[in-house]
Structure formats: structure tokens, C-alpha cells
Design a protein around this motif. Sequence first.
Motif, short mmCIF file in Angstrom:
data_model
loop_
_atom_site.label_atom_id
_atom_site.label_comp_id
_atom_site.label_asym_id
_atom_site.label_seq_id
_atom_site.Cartn_x
_atom_site.Cartn_y
_atom_site.Cartn_z
N TRP A 328 32.94 40.43 47.30
CA TRP A 328 33.12 40.42 45.84
C TRP A 328 32.96 39.00 45.35
O TRP A 328 33.62 38.09 45.84
N THR A 329 32.07 38.82 44.39
CA THR A 329 31.76 37.50 43.84
C THR A 329 31.55 37.66 42.35
O THR A 329 30.81 38.54 41.94
N LEU A 330 32.17 36.81 41.56
CA LEU A 330 31.94 36.87 40.11
C LEU A 330 31.16 35.66 39.61
O LEU A 330 30.55 35.71 38.54
N SER A 331 31.22 34.55 40.33
CA SER A 331 30.54 33.33 39.90
C SER A 331 30.05 32.57 41.11
O SER A 331 30.62 32.70 42.20
N ASN A 332 29.03 31.78 40.91
CA ASN A 332 28.62 30.80 41.91
C ASN A 332 27.83 29.71 41.19
O ASN A 332 27.76 29.71 39.96
N ALA A 374 39.92 40.27 36.04
CA ALA A 374 38.90 40.47 37.08
C ALA A 374 39.33 39.82 38.40
O ALA A 374 38.96 40.29 39.48
N ALA A 375 40.11 38.76 38.31
CA ALA A 375 40.62 38.13 39.54
C ALA A 375 41.49 39.12 40.29
O ALA A 375 41.37 39.27 41.52
N LEU A 376 42.36 39.83 39.58
CA LEU A 376 43.21 40.80 40.26
C LEU A 376 42.38 41.95 40.82
O LEU A 376 42.71 42.50 41.88
N LEU A 377 41.32 42.32 40.12
CA LEU A 377 40.44 43.38 40.65
C LEU A 377 39.83 42.95 41.98
O LEU A 377 39.97 43.62 43.00
N GLN A 378 39.15 41.82 41.99
CA GLN A 378 38.41 41.47 43.21
C GLN A 378 39.36 41.14 44.37
O GLN A 378 39.05 41.44 45.52
N LEU A 379 40.53 40.59 44.03
CA LEU A 379 41.44 40.21 45.12
C LEU A 379 42.21 41.40 45.69
O LEU A 379 42.85 41.28 46.73
N ALA A 380 42.13 42.56 45.03
CA ALA A 380 42.81 43.75 45.56
C ALA A 380 41.86 44.64 46.36
O ALA A 380 42.32 45.51 47.10
N GLU A 470 48.32 29.56 38.79
CA GLU A 470 49.49 30.18 39.44
C GLU A 470 49.28 31.68 39.65
O GLU A 470 49.77 32.24 40.64
N LEU A 471 48.53 32.31 38.77
CA LEU A 471 48.19 33.73 38.98
C LEU A 471 47.42 33.88 40.29
O LEU A 471 47.68 34.78 41.09
N HIS A 472 46.46 32.98 40.50
CA HIS A 472 45.68 33.04 41.75
C HIS A 472 46.56 32.78 42.97
O HIS A 472 46.43 33.43 43.99
N ARG A 473 47.45 31.79 42.85
CA ARG A 473 48.30 31.48 44.01
C ARG A 473 49.16 32.69 44.37
O ARG A 473 49.29 33.05 45.54
N ARG A 474 49.73 33.34 43.36
CA ARG A 474 50.57 34.51 43.64
C ARG A 474 49.73 35.66 44.20
O ARG A 474 50.12 36.33 45.14
N ALA A 475 48.56 35.86 43.59
CA ALA A 475 47.71 36.97 44.04
C ALA A 475 47.26 36.75 45.48
O ALA A 475 47.26 37.68 46.29
N LEU A 476 46.90 35.51 45.82
CA LEU A 476 46.44 35.26 47.19
C LEU A 476 47.58 35.44 48.19
O LEU A 476 47.36 35.95 49.29
N ALA A 477 48.78 35.06 47.80
CA ALA A 477 49.92 35.23 48.72
C ALA A 477 50.22 36.72 48.90
O ALA A 477 50.42 37.19 50.03
N LEU A 478 50.24 37.47 47.82
CA LEU A 478 50.50 38.91 47.92
C LEU A 478 49.38 39.60 48.71
O LEU A 478 49.62 40.49 49.52
N ARG A 479 48.16 39.18 48.46
CA ARG A 479 47.03 39.75 49.17
C ARG A 479 47.16 39.53 50.68
O ARG A 479 46.98 40.45 51.48
#
Length: 549
Positions: A328-332, A374-380, A470-479
Motif C-alpha cells: 500500500w502506497t499513497l505517495s512517493n 487514509a493513513a489508518l486505512l493503509q496501516l490496518a 502522533e497519529l502515525h506513531r500510535r498507529a504504528l505501535a498498535l499495528r
Amino acid sequence: MTGHTDLRPTDPGPATTWWRHAVVYQIYVRSFADGNGDGIGDLAGMTSRLPYLRDLGVDALWINPWYPSPLLDGGYDVADYRDVDPRIGTLAQAEAFIAAAHEHGIRVLADLVPNHTSWDHDWFRAALAAAPGSPERNRYHFADGSGPDGSLPPNNWTSFFGGPAWTRLDDGQWYLHLFDTSQPDLNWELDEVRAEFEDVLRFWFDRGIDGFRVDVAHALRKAPGLPDVEPPFRNSDPGPGNHPYLDRDEVHEVIRGWRRVADAYDDRMLVAEASVHPERLPDYLRSDEYHQAFNFEFLEVGWRGWRQRDTIPRAVERATAVGSTPTWTLSNHDQVRHATRFALPSEVDAKRWLLGGDRRWLDEGLGVRRARAAALLQLALPGSVYLYQGEELALPEATELPVEVLQDPEWERSDHTTKGRDGCRVPVPWVATAPSFGFGDTDDPWLPQPADYGRYAVDVQAGDPTSTLELHRRALALRRAHLTGDEEVDFLDLGRAVVAFRRGSGVVCVINMGTRPVVLPPGRLLLASGDGPTDGLLSPDDAVWLLAD
Ligand code: TEU
Ligand code: CA
């Protein structure tokens, strides 16, 4: 939100390898962090930011080309595959960086550019000095022109950046370049070329590189005789197969050779940048080929829930059917940043809009809100996520770069009909109040940053629980704790523009890409991209992770 079920703990099991569910962070070296204040990002800067990347929680890095290069296509014009550009650092620094990343628990992927070299590569210099028909010229695609006096290109192929794919030399011969004039295409019919690149892979594997992202993986082989592109085929479009230069079956022989090299080492991986028809992608993922491939359909469909509802499950199916995992990629570094794409009406082509599009169409706040969802979508989702530097900050595109500063060859080669890709390559803001927003000790980075980039700076976002960082940090830890133990996913039907699914651990992800609130299934709220649900309803442009009852 009531009810509580215990999360199933992560158990990766012996057969699971790291890349199957990695979060890979892409570093565009020149724009990430400048360690010596010359305005260009470098290895010293990257090394100093490793603690940031560890705290973010990424598993691996993909480093854009760091090799010696005239930088006529941002380093995708490689002059020497076995060294580092002096502006970026030294080979010893690269080795030290790989080791330091490993100490931080982070793997490192390099970028392999096999379709073409730079015109500064020794092989191309030798080819220019040699006669037509020589072995030196045969390493590339040299040909006589067409027309009565050979003054027309040998065929009708065009460059991805615009204009003909051929340049003529003083001695009358032409050479092929699917990209810039400075990027001559190699002749992959030759064993010598294959042996050379297998050796380059070993060179970096021996120095600790954990894998490679492989550039234009679908373009290496060209049809014998270099015939014209004729309908139903089109230039720069891989089409259904047997295209004269894209996605040809012979390319798979080359890949198998690389895979043998990788398999001789422990735990290394190869990920393909292959812009092919999604149904042809699984061929690249066979057990003796790439481990993974980028899934550009996800990026291209973007904020269109009614389409993602189909494309996401199909991408999962296609990858798992051949034993790989989806990506899953949204940007590059080639795309308008998605915080900006999502800020525009979905019918607007963001890349075209950059050049003279109506500024009133842009809703920056909406773009940030959707980027968070979309971050929560791709990280789940099961599989791997490839994040582009700055995406964890919801960094928007630099939309107002004056044309005088543009460096992407696309700007000139397209006859100024597209601004090119510089707007997503602007240096990252680290500190809101420092020179170049903390990118380096300079007021003059290689591309100018927008005046308001400080609003997105890392130091502004760090520690603020409402920030995208911080949303990313939490999402990555939960993931890491709950979403990487298995690859199970069950898609749920919650409405036409809603993507919803339940993972094996019991985590449910719901993203509302529609225009009306959506009724959520019961469950305990784990994470929300926005304010979270009200009365069991999820607002448009929001996403949540729930723990299902
Ligand atoms: O891009 C390959 C590619 O398919 C391009 O056509 C891409 O879609 C285009 O640049 C968009 O405008 C890779 C690299 O990612 C890119 O940065 C390089 O310029 C290119 O290869 C040539 O090496
Ligand atoms: Ca520097």
C-alpha cells in the motif's frame, strides 16, 4: 462504544519474514536532512535522524539512489553503481549508516536502477568513444536513423518525460533513452549486463543492504529489432502484453537471476516498481521472482471509496494467490503528495492542476483530514506499507514553486506542459523556527520550501496528541502489536463509499470516503483519525480502528 474482547497477541511464526508486513519509510536523500549545511540532504543528516525513525516505529527504509550521479534525473541517472555521490557522503558512511540503522532495529533497502545508466557511466563513455557496431555500443541500444538520410529516429518510441526516446550523435547514430537524454537504456539481451547487475546486488548485500527497490522493473527487455509501437499498443503504456518495450515476458528471466543472488543471502528482499496492468503483476511475484511489488492502483484510485471497495480486496487476492503480500502506497517521489491530491475535487488531475490550475479548488484542511484517515486505512490492511518522507506529517505538495527553480527533466522535456515532480521533493521541515525549517544549517536548500512549511514541522507536531505525526506513531505501535501476526482480512459491507474490514486480531478498520455519516459496527474505539464517532456514526472523511465485540 462498549464491549471488550482480548486482542489476539502477535505471533509471527517461523515462516513469516519481516518484509511481509513491514512499514517501509522512503527517504529521498537530497531532501531528508542536510548534515553539513550545503543545502543537499546527505548520509550525515540521515544518520542523525535514525532515532526519529525508530521512535516513529518503521521497520525499514527505502533509500532513493545515493550513487554518484550528475543528478539530471534526481540520481536515477547512475554513473557508478558501487559508490556514493560525494555530495551525499562516502561509501564508508553508507556502510556505517546501514549498520547504525540495524542497531536501531531498522532494515535498509537500496534502489537499483537497471534499465538505464547515466551518460556519465564508464560504459556509456566507452560506447561514445567506440565505433558503430562495436561491443561497447552493443551494451546499449544504438541504431541508425530512419528516412533517406537517417535523420529521423530509428522508431516511434517516446520518452516517459516527453519527446522522442532517441538522441542522435555527431557520427549519425542514435541511442535509445526511455527517460531523459542523459539516461541511455542498457541492452539486457547481453549476459555481460546481467552479470554486472548481479554483481552490483552482491556488492551491496555484502555491505549489509537488506534488499532493493527495483526501478522500472518492467521495461528492461525490448523486442528484437526494436519495432514501432503500433495499435493497440501505446507509448509509455504497458498494455495487455507483447508491447515492444514494456512488460515483456523475457523480463522474468532477468528477475530470476536476481532472485538467485538474493536467495544466497539470509532474509534479503526485492520489491518491484513495475507499472503494469494489475492482472499481470502476480507474474512478477512468483516464488522465484520478486518478493513484493508496488500496488499503484491503490495510489491512483486514491480517495474514491466506491472504487477502493473493489480494488483493495482484489489486490489482496492477487498477492496472496502467489504467496506474496499486498503493498500500500499513497505517495512517493514521483507523485503529487496525497495531502494535496485529496484536497482537490476528485475529478481534477492534480499534476496538471499544479501548472496554472484554479487555486480556489484547493481545500488544505480537507486534504489533511483525508490523509489522516487514509493513513489508518493503509496501516490496518494486511501486507506492507510504503510511506514517503513527510507523509507522517501530512506534508502537502509545494504547489507554488517558481518555474525558474524546477529541476525535474519532465519540465523541459514536456515543453513546459507539466511542472514535473519537484513539488513533492522539497526538503522536509524539522524545526519551525530554524533556517530551512531545520533541514540543515542553511537558508538556501536545493529547492525552496514554502513559507508556511513550518506549520508542519516535526517539532511542532511531536508531543501534540492531535498531530498527524502522533497519529502515525500510535498507529504504528498498535499495528506492530495487533495487525502483523497474521494476514487474515474479512471485508465488510457498510455502504457504497466505505471501506471496512476486520483483521484476524479482531481489529476493525472503517474509513468513510463518502458524503454521509456511516453507522459503525459495535466495538471499542482504539484509534480515530479525527474526532471519533458520535452516537455510533462515523463522519465523512474520517476513519477509525475498533476492537470488535
Ligand atoms: O519512475 C518510473 C516511472 O514509471 C515513471 O514513468 C514515472 O511514472 C514518472 O516519473 C512520473 O512522471 C522511476 C523513478 O521512480 C523515477 O523517479 C525516475 O525518473 C524513473 O524511474 C527513471 O529512472
Ligand atoms: Ca549536505
